[in-house]
Design a protein around this motif. Structure first.
Motif, PDB file in Angstrom:
ATOM      1  N   LYS A 174      21.863  30.446  76.024  1.00  0.00           N
ATOM      2  CA  LYS A 174      22.185  29.209  76.732  1.00  0.00           C
ATOM      3  C   LYS A 174      23.406  28.646  76.805  1.00  0.00           C
ATOM      4  CE  LYS A 174      17.061  27.837  76.249  1.00  0.00           C
ATOM      5  NZ  LYS A 174      16.363  26.919  75.726  1.00  0.00           N
ATOM      6  N   PRO A 175      24.137  27.926  77.274  1.00  0.00           N
ATOM      7  CA  PRO A 175      25.591  27.477  77.336  1.00  0.00           C
ATOM      8  C   PRO A 175      25.677  26.591  75.936  1.00  0.00           C
ATOM      9  CG  PRO A 175      24.680  27.118  79.527  1.00  0.00           C
ATOM     10  CD  PRO A 175      23.439  27.633  78.691  1.00  0.00           C
ATOM     11  N   ALA A 176      24.615  25.841  75.503  1.00  0.00           N
ATOM     12  CA  ALA A 176      24.779  25.022  74.260  1.00  0.00           C
ATOM     13  C   ALA A 176      24.908  26.148  73.077  1.00  0.00           C
ATOM     14  CB  ALA A 176      23.652  24.273  74.140  1.00  0.00           C
ATOM     15  N   ALA A 177      24.204  27.356  73.097  1.00  0.00           N
ATOM     16  CA  ALA A 177      24.186  28.058  72.008  1.00  0.00           C
ATOM     17  C   ALA A 177      25.800  28.836  72.172  1.00  0.00           C
ATOM     18  CB  ALA A 177      23.429  29.081  72.107  1.00  0.00           C
ATOM     19  N   ALA A 178      26.282  29.020  73.165  1.00  0.00           N
ATOM     20  CA  ALA A 178      27.687  29.800  73.360  1.00  0.00           C
ATOM     21  C   ALA A 178      28.720  28.815  72.883  1.00  0.00           C
ATOM     22  CB  ALA A 178      27.874  29.815  75.189  1.00  0.00           C
ATOM     23  N   LEU A 179      28.409  27.780  73.051  1.00  0.00           N
ATOM     24  CA  LEU A 179      29.471  26.586  72.330  1.00  0.00           C
ATOM     25  C   LEU A 179      29.377  26.529  70.933  1.00  0.00           C
ATOM     26  CD1 LEU A 179      31.497  24.340  72.989  1.00  0.00           C
ATOM     27  CD2 LEU A 179      29.493  22.927  72.928  1.00  0.00           C
ATOM     28  N   VAL A 180      28.136  26.614  70.380  1.00  0.00           N
ATOM     29  CA  VAL A 180      28.107  26.686  69.133  1.00  0.00           C
ATOM     30  C   VAL A 180      28.629  28.054  68.434  1.00  0.00           C
ATOM     31  CG1 VAL A 180      26.195  27.063  67.101  1.00  0.00           C
ATOM     32  CG2 VAL A 180      25.920  25.125  69.033  1.00  0.00           C
ATOM     33  N   PHE A 181      28.468  29.079  69.081  1.00  0.00           N
ATOM     34  CA  PHE A 181      29.095  30.411  68.811  1.00  0.00           C
ATOM     35  C   PHE A 181      30.772  30.205  68.756  1.00  0.00           C
ATOM     36  CE2 PHE A 181      25.664  33.485  70.583  1.00  0.00           C
ATOM     37  CZ  PHE A 181      24.779  33.007  69.615  1.00  0.00           C
ATOM     38  N   LEU A 182      31.217  29.403  69.555  1.00  0.00           N
ATOM     39  CA  LEU A 182      32.420  29.142  69.566  1.00  0.00           C
ATOM     40  C   LEU A 182      33.071  28.443  68.331  1.00  0.00           C
ATOM     41  CD1 LEU A 182      33.273  28.726  73.301  1.00  0.00           C
ATOM     42  CD2 LEU A 182      33.939  30.796  72.031  1.00  0.00           C
ATOM     43  N   VAL A 183      32.331  27.394  68.056  1.00  0.00           N
ATOM     44  CA  VAL A 183      32.643  26.484  66.998  1.00  0.00           C
ATOM     45  C   VAL A 183      32.610  27.452  65.616  1.00  0.00           C
ATOM     46  CG1 VAL A 183      31.976  24.416  65.498  1.00  0.00           C
ATOM     47  CG2 VAL A 183      31.884  24.350  68.055  1.00  0.00           C
TER      48      VAL A 183
END
Length: 310
Positions: A174-183
């Motif tokens: 999901k997009p939220a998980a993608a953001l967490v991956f980047l962090v």
């Protein structure tokens, strides 16, 4: 690699892969057999050093404990790879331990790098930073900070509302998980690499400027520092690269979820090298520390300021 795709939509898709079943049991069994006793021995040796007042050994103790916690999760991952039933609570717990081990280890390696940086570049200052009590406080703070940060990231992904393992297996991400991956990539990998690289560069610059240090000693320190940095990069760069690609390309795309799944399994297993190789850090850093004592003596003997203020 035998990876195929079926029944996919933008919201959810199914990827059948035999990579984890073929590789994880063998690789993780080997890593566990080597990593657990090696880290246990490293923990015992570092504990003996810390009792003698060695502040750097404190970071190695925390690092060994983190790696030991990760090592005991490997049998669970083996069971999961073999498609055996795993309790959701146990699976979620080992998942949290795995990620926290990654990033706690990164933070502790940064502490070790800064400790060596201060010891060589500023040998007459910051002695309090290298004391055992300070090292304990910093190591504890790193562990707490990483755990809190990772918990907040999981809340952001809404991954704690059910089984964490089921959430992690959901593809495409999901997009939220993608953001967490980047962090995770920035905070847990890029920043530590920058800190370690800076410290090692400054250490070598300081040694090169000292006329009292033999060329052979410079080369040996340079090799030790290079090995420490390369060990970390070799363990995590492939995995972080795949996670970056997943964060940028996978959300809403079963095509990319399929193509990156095999690489994700392989590089995820490769990160286990870090906990297996960390005990080698004890030997390398111990050798480096003994060398620094010799270097420190040469610096003080050739430094008029030190002679006049002792």
């Amino acid at each position: 690699m035998n990876t195929t795709f079926s029944n996919g939509t933008a919201e959810n898709c199914t990827v059948y892969s035999s990579v984890d079943q073929q590789m994880y049991p063998t690789a993780y069994s080997l890593f566990f057999i080597v990593s657990f006793p090696a880290n246990l021995l490293s923990l015992i040796a570092a504990w003996q050093l810390m009792k003698k007042g060695n502040g750097m050994a404190t970071y190695l103790i925390f690092l060994s404990v983190s790696d030991l916690l990760y090592a005991i999760t490997l049998p669970v991952w083996i069971e999961q790879a073999l498609k055996r039933d795993i309790n959701d609570g146990l699976c979620s717990t080992v998942n949290v331990i795995m990620y926290n081990s990654f990033y706690v280890g990164s933070g502790l390696l940064c502490c070790i790098s800064v400790d060596r940086y201060l010891a060589i570049v500023y040998p007459f200052y910051f002695h309090w930073v290298r004391e055992v009590c300070t090292a304990v406080a910093l190591s504890t703070a790193v562990c707490i900070l990483e755990v809190v940060l990772h918990t907040l990231l999981l809340f952001h992904m809404e991954a704690l509302q059910g089984s964490l393992c089921l959430y992690e297996q959901h593809i495409p991400i999901k997009p939220a998980a993608a953001l967490v991956f980047l962090v995770r990539i920035i905070v847990g990998f890029l920043i530590p690499v920058i800190i370690m690289s800076f410290c090692f560069q400054q250490i070598m610059q300081s040694l090169n400027q000292s006329v009292s240090i033999l060329e052979e000693e410079r080369r040996r320190v340079h090799l030790l520092l290079l090995l420490l940095l390369l060990t970390y990069i070799a363990s995590f760069l492939p995995y972080q690269t795949v996670m970056l690609l997943r964060a940028l390309l996978e959300p809403g795309s079963c095509k990319w979820a399929t193509q990156l799944r095999g690489a994700y399994f392989v590089t995820s297993a490769l990160t286990t090298l870090n906990s297996t190789l960390d005990p080698i850090l004890y030997c390398l850093i111990n050798t480096s520390a003994r060398m620094e004592i010799k270097i420190f003596k040469k610096i003080t003997e050739s430094n008029p300021w030190f002679e006049n203020n002792t």
